[in-house]
Design a protein around this motif. Sequence first.
Motif, PDB file in Angstrom:
ATOM      1  N   VAL A  80      46.161 -20.431 -23.456  1.00 36.40           N
ATOM      2  CA  VAL A  80      44.904 -19.634 -23.218  1.00 36.40           C
ATOM      3  C   VAL A  80      44.483 -19.682 -21.889  1.00 36.40           C
ATOM      4  O   VAL A  80      43.353 -18.990 -21.599  1.00 36.40           O
ATOM      5  CB  VAL A  80      43.898 -19.958 -24.406  1.00 36.40           C
ATOM      6  CG1 VAL A  80      44.269 -19.582 -25.631  1.00 36.40           C
ATOM      7  CG2 VAL A  80      43.496 -21.248 -24.116  1.00 36.40           C
ATOM      8  N   ILE A  81      44.879 -20.464 -20.945  1.00 37.13           N
ATOM      9  CA  ILE A  81      44.196 -20.193 -19.730  1.00 37.13           C
ATOM     10  C   ILE A  81      44.707 -18.842 -18.767  1.00 37.13           C
ATOM     11  O   ILE A  81      45.835 -19.035 -18.481  1.00 37.13           O
ATOM     12  CB  ILE A  81      44.474 -21.660 -18.732  1.00 37.13           C
ATOM     13  CG1 ILE A  81      43.820 -22.778 -19.570  1.00 37.13           C
ATOM     14  CG2 ILE A  81      43.934 -21.433 -17.462  1.00 37.13           C
ATOM     15  CD1 ILE A  81      44.393 -24.084 -19.070  1.00 37.13           C
ATOM     16  N   ASP A  82      44.036 -18.193 -18.830  1.00 42.04           N
ATOM     17  CA  ASP A  82      44.347 -16.775 -18.432  1.00 42.04           C
ATOM     18  C   ASP A  82      44.232 -16.886 -16.620  1.00 42.04           C
ATOM     19  O   ASP A  82      43.212 -17.461 -16.159  1.00 42.04           O
ATOM     20  CB  ASP A  82      43.501 -15.831 -18.910  1.00 42.04           C
ATOM     21  CG  ASP A  82      43.929 -14.382 -18.678  1.00 42.04           C
ATOM     22  OD1 ASP A  82      43.480 -13.629 -17.726  1.00 42.04           O
ATOM     23  OD2 ASP A  82      44.547 -13.764 -19.524  1.00 42.04           O
ATOM     24  N   PRO A  83      45.265 -16.169 -16.062  1.00 38.74           N
ATOM     25  CA  PRO A  83      45.475 -16.153 -14.710  1.00 38.74           C
ATOM     26  C   PRO A  83      44.025 -15.468 -14.085  1.00 38.74           C
ATOM     27  O   PRO A  83      43.592 -15.733 -13.055  1.00 38.74           O
ATOM     28  CB  PRO A  83      46.587 -15.078 -14.381  1.00 38.74           C
ATOM     29  CG  PRO A  83      47.287 -15.220 -15.395  1.00 38.74           C
ATOM     30  CD  PRO A  83      46.521 -15.457 -16.737  1.00 38.74           C
ATOM     31  N   SER A  84      43.045 -14.438 -14.956  1.00 37.69           N
ATOM     32  CA  SER A  84      41.943 -13.985 -14.414  1.00 37.69           C
ATOM     33  C   SER A  84      40.875 -14.968 -14.013  1.00 37.69           C
ATOM     34  O   SER A  84      39.951 -14.637 -13.552  1.00 37.69           O
ATOM     35  CB  SER A  84      41.598 -12.654 -15.527  1.00 37.69           C
ATOM     36  OG  SER A  84      41.288 -13.283 -16.716  1.00 37.69           O
ATOM     37  N   TRP A  85      41.052 -16.229 -14.892  1.00 36.22           N
ATOM     38  CA  TRP A  85      39.929 -17.210 -14.735  1.00 36.22           C
ATOM     39  C   TRP A  85      40.378 -18.601 -14.502  1.00 36.22           C
ATOM     40  O   TRP A  85      39.528 -19.370 -14.152  1.00 36.22           O
ATOM     41  CB  TRP A  85      38.859 -17.137 -15.788  1.00 36.22           C
ATOM     42  CG  TRP A  85      39.422 -17.174 -17.224  1.00 36.22           C
ATOM     43  CD1 TRP A  85      39.833 -16.296 -18.087  1.00 36.22           C
ATOM     44  CD2 TRP A  85      39.794 -18.481 -17.932  1.00 36.22           C
ATOM     45  NE1 TRP A  85      40.316 -17.011 -19.305  1.00 36.22           N
ATOM     46  CE2 TRP A  85      40.123 -18.137 -19.175  1.00 36.22           C
ATOM     47  CE3 TRP A  85      39.605 -19.960 -17.637  1.00 36.22           C
ATOM     48  CZ2 TRP A  85      40.780 -19.348 -20.051  1.00 36.22           C
ATOM     49  CZ3 TRP A  85      39.896 -20.907 -18.399  1.00 36.22           C
ATOM     50  CH2 TRP A  85      40.460 -20.499 -19.614  1.00 36.22           C
ATOM     51  N   SER A 119      33.596 -31.719 -20.094  1.00 35.85           N
ATOM     52  CA  SER A 119      32.647 -30.868 -19.320  1.00 35.85           C
ATOM     53  C   SER A 119      33.115 -29.404 -19.036  1.00 35.85           C
ATOM     54  O   SER A 119      32.642 -28.296 -19.057  1.00 35.85           O
ATOM     55  CB  SER A 119      32.200 -31.489 -17.862  1.00 35.85           C
ATOM     56  OG  SER A 119      31.346 -30.464 -17.002  1.00 35.85           O
ATOM     57  N   SER A 120      34.576 -29.438 -18.589  1.00 38.29           N
ATOM     58  CA  SER A 120      35.357 -28.160 -18.505  1.00 38.29           C
ATOM     59  C   SER A 120      35.461 -27.412 -19.821  1.00 38.29           C
ATOM     60  O   SER A 120      35.396 -26.278 -19.698  1.00 38.29           O
ATOM     61  CB  SER A 120      36.745 -28.498 -17.836  1.00 38.29           C
ATOM     62  OG  SER A 120      37.423 -29.203 -18.523  1.00 38.29           O
ATOM     63  N   ARG A 171      32.593 -18.136 -22.538  1.00 38.56           N
ATOM     64  CA  ARG A 171      33.184 -17.301 -23.378  1.00 38.56           C
ATOM     65  C   ARG A 171      34.575 -16.955 -22.670  1.00 38.56           C
ATOM     66  O   ARG A 171      34.918 -15.427 -23.056  1.00 38.56           O
ATOM     67  CB  ARG A 171      32.300 -16.078 -23.992  1.00 38.56           C
ATOM     68  CG  ARG A 171      31.283 -16.782 -24.731  1.00 38.56           C
ATOM     69  CD  ARG A 171      30.236 -15.647 -25.177  1.00 38.56           C
ATOM     70  NE  ARG A 171      29.056 -16.449 -25.803  1.00 38.56           N
ATOM     71  CZ  ARG A 171      28.408 -15.940 -26.988  1.00 38.56           C
ATOM     72  NH1 ARG A 171      28.873 -14.841 -27.419  1.00 38.56           N
ATOM     73  NH2 ARG A 171      27.549 -16.607 -27.472  1.00 38.56           N
ATOM     74  N   LEU A 172      35.324 -17.560 -22.295  1.00 40.96           N
ATOM     75  CA  LEU A 172      36.591 -17.168 -21.544  1.00 40.96           C
ATOM     76  C   LEU A 172      37.874 -17.191 -22.486  1.00 40.96           C
ATOM     77  O   LEU A 172      38.798 -16.494 -22.346  1.00 40.96           O
ATOM     78  CB  LEU A 172      36.979 -18.108 -20.219  1.00 40.96           C
ATOM     79  CG  LEU A 172      35.718 -18.250 -19.316  1.00 40.96           C
ATOM     80  CD1 LEU A 172      36.327 -19.167 -18.404  1.00 40.96           C
ATOM     81  CD2 LEU A 172      35.620 -16.829 -18.378  1.00 40.96           C
ATOM     82  N   THR A 173      37.699 -17.773 -23.581  1.00 46.15           N
ATOM     83  CA  THR A 173      38.714 -17.471 -24.563  1.00 46.15           C
ATOM     84  C   THR A 173      38.091 -16.824 -25.771  1.00 46.15           C
ATOM     85  O   THR A 173      36.937 -16.856 -26.159  1.00 46.15           O
ATOM     86  CB  THR A 173      39.316 -18.823 -25.013  1.00 46.15           C
ATOM     87  OG1 THR A 173      38.440 -19.819 -25.533  1.00 46.15           O
ATOM     88  CG2 THR A 173      39.948 -19.538 -23.715  1.00 46.15           C
ATOM     89  N   ALA A 174      39.087 -16.307 -26.416  1.00 45.11           N
ATOM     90  CA  ALA A 174      38.594 -15.466 -27.833  1.00 45.11           C
ATOM     91  C   ALA A 174      38.181 -16.502 -29.034  1.00 45.11           C
ATOM     92  O   ALA A 174      37.146 -16.029 -29.449  1.00 45.11           O
ATOM     93  CB  ALA A 174      39.895 -14.762 -28.555  1.00 45.11           C
TER      94      ALA A 174
END
Length: 153
Positions: free
Chosen positions: A22-27, A78-79, A87-90
């Motif tokens: 779920v760690i997306d390249p966009s973020w 923290s991360s 709200r970077l993941t669904a």
Amino acid sequence: MANTYTQLHVQFVFAVKFRAAVIDPSWKYRLYTYITGIIQHHGHTMIAINGMPDHIHLLVGMRPDQSIAELMQKTKQSSSKWINTERLTAGRFAWQEGYGAFSYSKSQLPAVIRYIERQEEHHRDRPFTEEYQHFLDRAGINYDQRYLFKIPD
């Protein structure tokens, strides 16, 4: 710490819960910047950071005044809170319990940095679970296969 001199280099490896990609390249670079800030806030030096959608590698120059366990607890807590707040993941984001911590001498750092920088290349041929077991085996760490990764309930 007067008259205390150390050279402590530790590579940390930890995965997203259930190894979800779920760690997306966009973020992901925003995440790396955030984690670097956590490391630096605690007085350590981020030497290299990179990962894949399901896990992350950090190479840190450690100060001796904080335990590895405390640094990892604060970094992961923290991360994951930041990822959820942004709200970077669904769904709700969480890191897998535990982590790997592997120490290196200064002469080994260039190879470790190259390895971390080339994560995409390494994972064309080797999945994360195999990579992680290789780290453990190479370090001579005894482990029980049943407890390496949490399986979804």
